[in-house]
Scaffold this active site. Structure first.
Site, mmCIF file in Angstrom:
data_model
loop_
_atom_site.group_PDB
_atom_site.id
_atom_site.type_symbol
_atom_site.label_atom_id
_atom_site.label_comp_id
_atom_site.label_asym_id
_atom_site.label_seq_id
_atom_site.Cartn_x
_atom_site.Cartn_y
_atom_site.Cartn_z
ATOM 1 N N TYR A 72 52.396 64.433 60.753
ATOM 2 C CA TYR A 72 51.582 65.383 59.989
ATOM 3 C C TYR A 72 50.112 65.276 60.390
ATOM 4 O O TYR A 72 49.432 66.281 60.565
ATOM 5 C CB TYR A 72 51.734 65.111 58.486
ATOM 6 N N PHE A 124 40.092 94.501 69.508
ATOM 7 C CA PHE A 124 41.551 94.577 69.477
ATOM 8 C C PHE A 124 41.947 95.006 68.054
ATOM 9 O O PHE A 124 41.164 94.866 67.123
ATOM 10 C CB PHE A 124 42.122 93.194 69.816
ATOM 11 N N ASP A 125 43.178 95.499 67.865
ATOM 12 C CA ASP A 125 43.509 96.072 66.547
ATOM 13 C C ASP A 125 43.453 95.059 65.402
ATOM 14 O O ASP A 125 42.894 95.337 64.352
ATOM 15 C CB ASP A 125 44.826 96.866 66.563
ATOM 16 N N ASP A 215 36.601 86.947 72.444
ATOM 17 C CA ASP A 215 38.019 87.099 72.144
ATOM 18 C C ASP A 215 38.731 86.803 73.462
ATOM 19 O O ASP A 215 38.773 87.633 74.363
ATOM 20 C CB ASP A 215 38.304 88.512 71.636
ATOM 21 N N ALA A 217 41.830 86.042 74.598
ATOM 22 C CA ALA A 217 43.281 86.109 74.813
ATOM 23 C C ALA A 217 43.663 86.107 76.298
ATOM 24 O O ALA A 217 44.618 85.448 76.686
ATOM 25 C CB ALA A 217 43.855 87.349 74.126
ATOM 26 N N LYS A 258 49.256 84.932 75.062
ATOM 27 C CA LYS A 258 48.988 85.638 76.312
ATOM 28 C C LYS A 258 48.772 84.598 77.413
ATOM 29 O O LYS A 258 49.735 84.053 77.917
ATOM 30 C CB LYS A 258 47.778 86.568 76.157
ATOM 31 N N HIS A 450 50.245 101.070 62.412
ATOM 32 C CA HIS A 450 51.164 101.427 63.494
ATOM 33 C C HIS A 450 52.383 100.529 63.584
ATOM 34 O O HIS A 450 53.400 100.911 64.131
ATOM 35 C CB HIS A 450 50.427 101.487 64.834
HETATM 36 C C1 LIG Z 1 46.876 89.556 70.905
HETATM 37 C C2 LIG Z 1 45.441 89.672 70.722
HETATM 38 C C3 LIG Z 1 44.824 89.250 69.541
HETATM 39 C C4 LIG Z 1 45.594 88.756 68.337
HETATM 40 O O1 LIG Z 1 46.394 87.674 68.645
HETATM 41 P P1 LIG Z 1 47.823 87.424 67.960
HETATM 42 O O2 LIG Z 1 48.264 86.160 68.617
HETATM 43 O O3 LIG Z 1 48.684 88.592 68.275
HETATM 44 O O4 LIG Z 1 47.591 87.270 66.509
HETATM 45 C C5 LIG Z 1 43.450 89.368 69.461
HETATM 46 N N1 LIG Z 1 42.727 89.876 70.477
HETATM 47 C C6 LIG Z 1 43.288 90.293 71.630
HETATM 48 C C7 LIG Z 1 42.440 90.844 72.725
HETATM 49 C C8 LIG Z 1 44.660 90.222 71.791
HETATM 50 O O5 LIG Z 1 45.212 90.672 72.915
#
Ligand SMILES: *Cc1c(COP(=O)(O)O)cnc(C)c1O
Length: 459
Positions: A72, A124-125, A215, A217, A258, A450
């Site tokens: 833990y 991003f969304d 961000d 990813a 990603k 969506h």
């Molecule tokens: C996928 C993504 C996110 C969110 O990440 P999740 O792991 O799906 O919660 C944020 N910003 C970008 C650019 C992404 O591609």
């Protein structure tokens, strides 16, 4: 001629795919209310809905899974992940979380107050969703070249820094809670951001004392594009470029699903001392779990530690982005309009050009995706107006700058023959594009609709 680069790996384990009939697909899409997120994965042949968490782990990652320490507190796997993060990014604080949006959830409330704005090349969304949940407003500020799918500009993900300065002037410094650079810029077609552009944005942010968030990813793909496309960078290693990309931001959020090449995981990171990490931790413990696991099991952290290293391997990155380039080049050879040059993780078909008779509020990119599913069992998704939630005040449907049908390439998962099948299928749909109809929303949530909205074909 489109060139396919041989993969720097071979297949050791396979997952059978189910081939469906057209009748089965017609029935399946109707039952899911014409929302591709509503399909069962067994009803899909080639799943290009997302590259998020859908890649194949390596033998080294699976071996690491067995070494997971599920303690833990103070798990060995946590410390191993921290070592890899420190070596790669050179920052001080890294906090595991269960995925990218969890990173947004624990970071943004520390930076955004109600009434403020967040300015990004493109949110991003889920990022936009979390900005709104803080009572703030997302404002996009990408270079205009991003909105012309035929422009060959090499860094279409760049921030429009002249406009950024203007926006800060308009809103006033105190109303801008944060600036977010998304690398690569997913919503603009997985397009990269140059090092020069990141530095310029960082200068503007620091001049005004506004926190800069990356961000991250798809940071590794972005680094490869910098190496391939930016002047003076061809001699740098991916790791050197990553260090430079992260040299001057204050915090980053990271969806490890990603470029971390894992099925689940994320990170939030803070570059140095100054109070922000304490604020993040305050949200992590009640939401994600204790600090040394943050919503991940020990084996997840092991897999991520290996995935982060494999994800910055140049031969892997060349092969992966090479698959995307091959798919885009093949589409363009067949006259299918796409965002060019190829971005990192997906092909973005320009549905406005392909279906000019379907207006934005009848969602041309969504209509194209539904038809490609019907035709061939391939699942893509709308990155256009359907993805944009209505204005919270007026309820009006915003019009997206681009109507993209996105077909993602999961990492290390599909072969050249799969990609050729995708091109042939979209080509058949293109040949009857004129008879396709749009869709109307009949039921939807207010935020991130969506994923669950129900639709009907337009009469
Ligand atoms: C996928 C993504 C996110 C969110 O990440 P999740 O792991 O799906 O919660 C944020 N910003 C970008 C650019 C992404 O591609």
């Amino acid at each position: 001629m489109a060139v396919y680069m041989p993969e720097p790996y071979r297949i050791k384990m396979v997952e059978p795919l189910r081939v469906t009939t057209r009748e089965e697909r017609e029935e399946a899409i109707r039952r899911s209310h014409y929302n591709l997120f509503g399909l069962k994965s067994d009803q899909v042949y080639i799943d290009m809905l997302t590259d998020s968490g859908t890649g194949a782990m390596s033998d080294r990652q699976w071996a690491a899974v067995m070494m997971g320490d599920e303690s833990y507190a103070g798990s060995r796997s946590y410390h191993r992940l921290m070592e890899v993060c420190h070596a790669l990014f050179g920052w001080k604080y890294f906090q595991p979380v269960h995925q990218g949006r969890a990173a947004e959830k624990v970071l943004f409330p520390n930076l955004l107050k109600p009434g403020q704005v967040s300015i990004s090349n493109m949110h991003f969304d889920t990022t936009a969703g979390h900005v709104v949940l803080c009572g703030a407003k997302p404002v996009n500020c990408v270079v205009p070249q991003a909105l012309d799918s035929t422009s060959r500009f090499p860094f279409k993900g760049n921030m429009d820094n002249a406009r950024l300065t203007e926006l800060i002037g308009q809103f006033g410094r105190d109303r801008v809670g944060m600036i977010v650079i998304t690398v690569t810029c997913n919503s603009a077609g997985g397009q990269p951001v140059s090092l020069a552009n990141i530095r310029e944005t960082a200068d503007i942010a620091s001049q005004h004392g506004i926190p800069l968030v990356i961000d991250a990813a798809r940071f590794a793909e972005n680094a490869l594009f910098i190496k391939e496309r930016e002047e003076g960078q061809s001699g740098s290693t991916i790791r050197e470029i990553v260090r430079q990309m992260f040299a001057s931001a204050d915090a980053f959020t990271f969806s490890a699903k990603k470029d971390g090449i894992v099925n689940m995981g994320g990170l939030v990171a803070v570059r140095e001392d100054g109070g922000l990490i304490e604020g993040v931790r305050r949200y992590v413990v009640p939401n994600e779990g204790f600090l040394s696991y943050g919503g991940l099991s020990g084996r997840d952290m092991e897999a991520l530690a290996v995935g982060l290293e494999e994800g910055v391997d140049e031969s892997f990155l060349r092969s992966y982005t090479g698959q995307t380039r091959y798919l885009v080049d093949r589409m363009v050879e067949e006259g299918i309009p796409c965002q060019q040059p190829a971005g990192g993780h997906a092909v973005f078909v320009d549905a406005r050009q392909l279906l000019p008779h379907i207006p934005y509020d009848r969602f041309p990119a969504h209509a194209l995706c539904v038809e490609v599913y019907r035709e061939a069992g391939i699942r893509g998704c709308d990155v256009g107006s359907f993805m944009l939630d209505p204005d919270p005040e007026t309820g009006a449907q915003p019009q997206a700058a681009m109507e993209f049908a996105r077909f993602c390439i999961p990492r290390r998962t599909y072969t050249q023959a799969h990609l050729d099948y995708v091109v042939a299928s979209i080509l058949r749909v293109k040949e009857r594009a004129g008879v396709l109809r749009g869709y109307r929303i009949v039921k939807a949530e207010k935020i991130l609709r969506h994923f669950t909205a129900q639709l009907e074909p337009d009469a």
